[in-house]
Enzyme design. Structure first.
Site, PDB file in Angstrom:
ATOM      1  N   GLU A 292       0.836  -1.195   0.000  1.00  0.00           N
ATOM      2  CA  GLU A 292       0.000   0.000   0.000  1.00  0.00           C
ATOM      3  C   GLU A 292       0.876   1.251   0.000  1.00  0.00           C
ATOM      4  OE1 GLU A 292      -3.459   1.943   2.918  1.00  0.00           O
ATOM      5  OE2 GLU A 292      -2.065   0.429   3.680  1.00  0.00           O
ATOM      6  N   LYS A 366      -9.991   1.268  -2.721  1.00  0.00           N
ATOM      7  CA  LYS A 366     -10.390   0.843  -1.384  1.00  0.00           C
ATOM      8  C   LYS A 366     -11.805   1.321  -1.070  1.00  0.00           C
ATOM      9  CE  LYS A 366      -8.732   0.798   3.418  1.00  0.00           C
ATOM     10  NZ  LYS A 366      -7.751   1.329   4.372  1.00  0.00           N
ATOM     11  N   CYS A 416      -5.136  -2.682   3.295  1.00  0.00           N
ATOM     12  CA  CYS A 416      -5.033  -2.373   4.718  1.00  0.00           C
ATOM     13  C   CYS A 416      -5.944  -3.281   5.526  1.00  0.00           C
ATOM     14  CB  CYS A 416      -5.333  -0.890   4.942  1.00  0.00           C
ATOM     15  SG  CYS A 416      -5.005  -0.302   6.624  1.00  0.00           S
TER      16      CYS A 416
END
Length: 547
Positions: A292, A366, A416
């Site tokens: 990320e 995301k 994440c």
């Protein structure tokens, strides 16, 4: 004498605090060995179950459950202090207060569960032994249903924060066999039942255990045995040939990652790791996956030469590259701008202009954003302004997004802590309405450098392991500082890099197809079971007892 027995006023709070601290140790190996996590979790939670069920009132049960959970969350989430103080720039007292405030809020859910169970299951010492045995089974089921219901509520209220769900202590226990059927909340129900059943063995006014009071414990053992049998079943089947992946762990210190003066250093390190030739006998990677925010600035803020360098890496290795990057885009016909935390995929044929505009064909945005880090909840701008967090508000991605098709396999990315929310991963694994087949491999890219080399890294790995058990899909994790790993479809860690060390992890990952019951129906079966138990408890639990 039982943990709820008579004694000094400080005795029971001390026992609950110690049990809560022990409970916090059960969510990942180190310092405890993996084999001990499930027993420690059940025994510690049994202390909370016993204390709350023997409380003189539901209000006292709430206080006891809250105290237990407060110590569990405060210790289990201590790494939040690292992110707020060491990297967020918050003063130590304020960072500590932040951890305690979050823990106090999260502890309300277990506290309310204990209160509800105590209200539905008042003490029954005056019952006959046969009735007491039946009530012990009923009480264990009711307490477990209340606990699991509040675990689910914790996963959805205010976007949810289900970290330290009790199921994660059981990825190496027989109860893990239930994951493909009932998922994380069904496992929480079973783990809580085991704890309440153990507590039932202590519920004797004389301190002696009546054999008939062991009924609930016997049922718990049967459920564990059934879980072991279910764990022998293969819920998915291989599809295609194994995919050769290179997972990159750059190990860029978090304090340096977003420093403009050190941007080039971080980029160079990732370029060098991605460019490493395969070891002798090692096949070339079908895809190189980087963590990320490998690029800590928006893609259009970089000169074209940076993208030229990455395209050259893909050309020399004859491979595709996937990397986490914050994107700034302006959709066609739109007057506004979109800012997303994304993964983009490209190869040597990808035009630089697509990379600079964020319009690559392979892209994942995301969808479950981190409060305060990626979006600002209403009324909390003051708190975000106190923290030194880069980038700021992001837009959410769609609930279902195309997988990355690589060498006959289909990779579904998440970013994440999105792998903490199992139901949100399922649409990518299911066939789409357009007939597009579901993903065969899951991939998580993250930057846990915010939390240092703490329990957060190992807890996150446990979370990923349970996701693979629920879905019977393998998962790879590419992280900045660790733990970069490959997990097979049965939840076993096939390979991993040590934390806090730069390196690459070459892995061969066998894609899998076929849907487990959980992958097909999500949390619905577990929630239905929990709901039925609560309805039965509400209908029966407060009935006047026969003399």
């Amino acid at each position: 004498m039982s943990p709820a027995g008579k004694g000094p006023a400080w005795r029971q709070p001390a026992i609950l605090a110690a049990a809560g601290a022990a409970h916090a140790l059960s969510f990942a190996p180190d310092p405890l060995p993996a084999w001990s996590l499930a027993p420690v979790q059940v025994i510690a939670l049994a202390v909370a179950a016993h204390a709350s069920l023997q409380a003189p009132s539901a209000r006292r049960a709430l206080a006891r459950g809250w105290l237990f959970a407060m110590f569990s969350f405060s210790l289990g989430l201590y790494w939040m202090y690292v992110s707020m103080h060491d990297y967020g720039g918050l003063a130590a007292p304020l960072a500590a207060a932040g951890v305690l405030a979050l823990s106090a809020f999260l502890a309300l859910f277990p506290g309310l569960a204990c209160a509800a169970a105590r209200w539905l299951c008042p003490p029954h010492w005056d019952a006959s032994p046969p009735a007491r045995a039946r009530r012990t089974l009923y009480t264990a089921a009711t307490w477990a249903a209340c606990w699991a219901a509040l675990e689910w509520l914790r996963a959805v209220v205010l976007t949810g924060f289900p970290w330290l769900n009790i199921s994660y202590a059981h990825v190496d226990s027989p109860l893990a066999g239930w994951a493909p059927l009932l998922g994380v909340h069904g496992m929480a129900l079973l783990a809580a039942f085991a704890a309440a059943a153990l507590a039932g063995l202590w519920q004797s006014a004389s301190g002696r255990i009546d054999s008939r009071q062991a009924l609930a414990a016997g049922v718990a053992l049967l459920l564990a045995g059934a879980g072991w049998l279910l764990g022998q079943f293969s819920w998915s089947r291989p599809e295609g040939k194994p995919l050769h992946l290179r997972l990159v762990q750059g190990n860029v210190e978090q304090s340096q990652k977003f420093d403009p003066a050190l941007l080039e250093t971080g980029l160079r390190r990732h370029l060098e790791l991605a460019s490493l030739p395969p070891r002798p006998g090692e096949p070339k990677p079908d895809m190189i996956i980087l963590p990320e925010t490998v690029l800590p600035v928006f893609q259009d803020q970089l000169p074209a030469s940076v993208w030229d360098a990455w395209i050259e890496v893909a050309r020399r290795a004859d491979t595709r590259i996937a990397m986490g990057v914050p994107l700034h885009t302006q959709p066609d016909g739109a007057t506004g701008h979109r800012y997303t935390n994304s993964v983009i995929g490209f190869d040597a044929s990808t035009p630089v202009e697509q990379l600079r505009t964020g319009t690559t064909a392979m892209r994942y945005d995301k969808q479950h954003l981190v409060p305060w880090g990626e979006y600002v909840p209403p009324g909390f701008r003051w708190f975000v302004d106190m923290l030194d967090i880069p980038l700021g508000d992001f837009d959410r991605g769609a609930a279902r997004q195309p997988s990355f098709d690589i060498a006959g396999q289909r990779i579904a990315f998440n970013i994440c802590y999105e792998d903490l929310f199992g139901p949100e991963l399922l649409p990518a694994l299911q066939d789409g309405p357009d007939g597009r087949p579901g993903a065969t491999i899951m991939a998580n890219v993250s930057n846990l450098g915010w939390f240092g080399n703490t329990w957060a890294l190992r807890q996150h790995l446990q979370i990923g392991r349970l996701r693979t058990m629920e879905t019977a899909r393998p998962m790879v994790a590419a992280t900045n500082t660790g733990i970069t790993a490959a997990i097979d479809a049965r939840g076993r860690v096939a390979a991993a890099l040590p934390a806090d060390r730069a390196g690459v992890l070459p892995v061969a990952v066998q894609g899998m197809t076929g849907l487990t019951p959980y992958a097909r129906f999500g949390d619905k079966p577990a929630l239905a079971l929990i709901g039925l138990l609560l309805i039965a408890a509400a209908a029966r639990g407060r009935r006047p007892r026969q003399p």
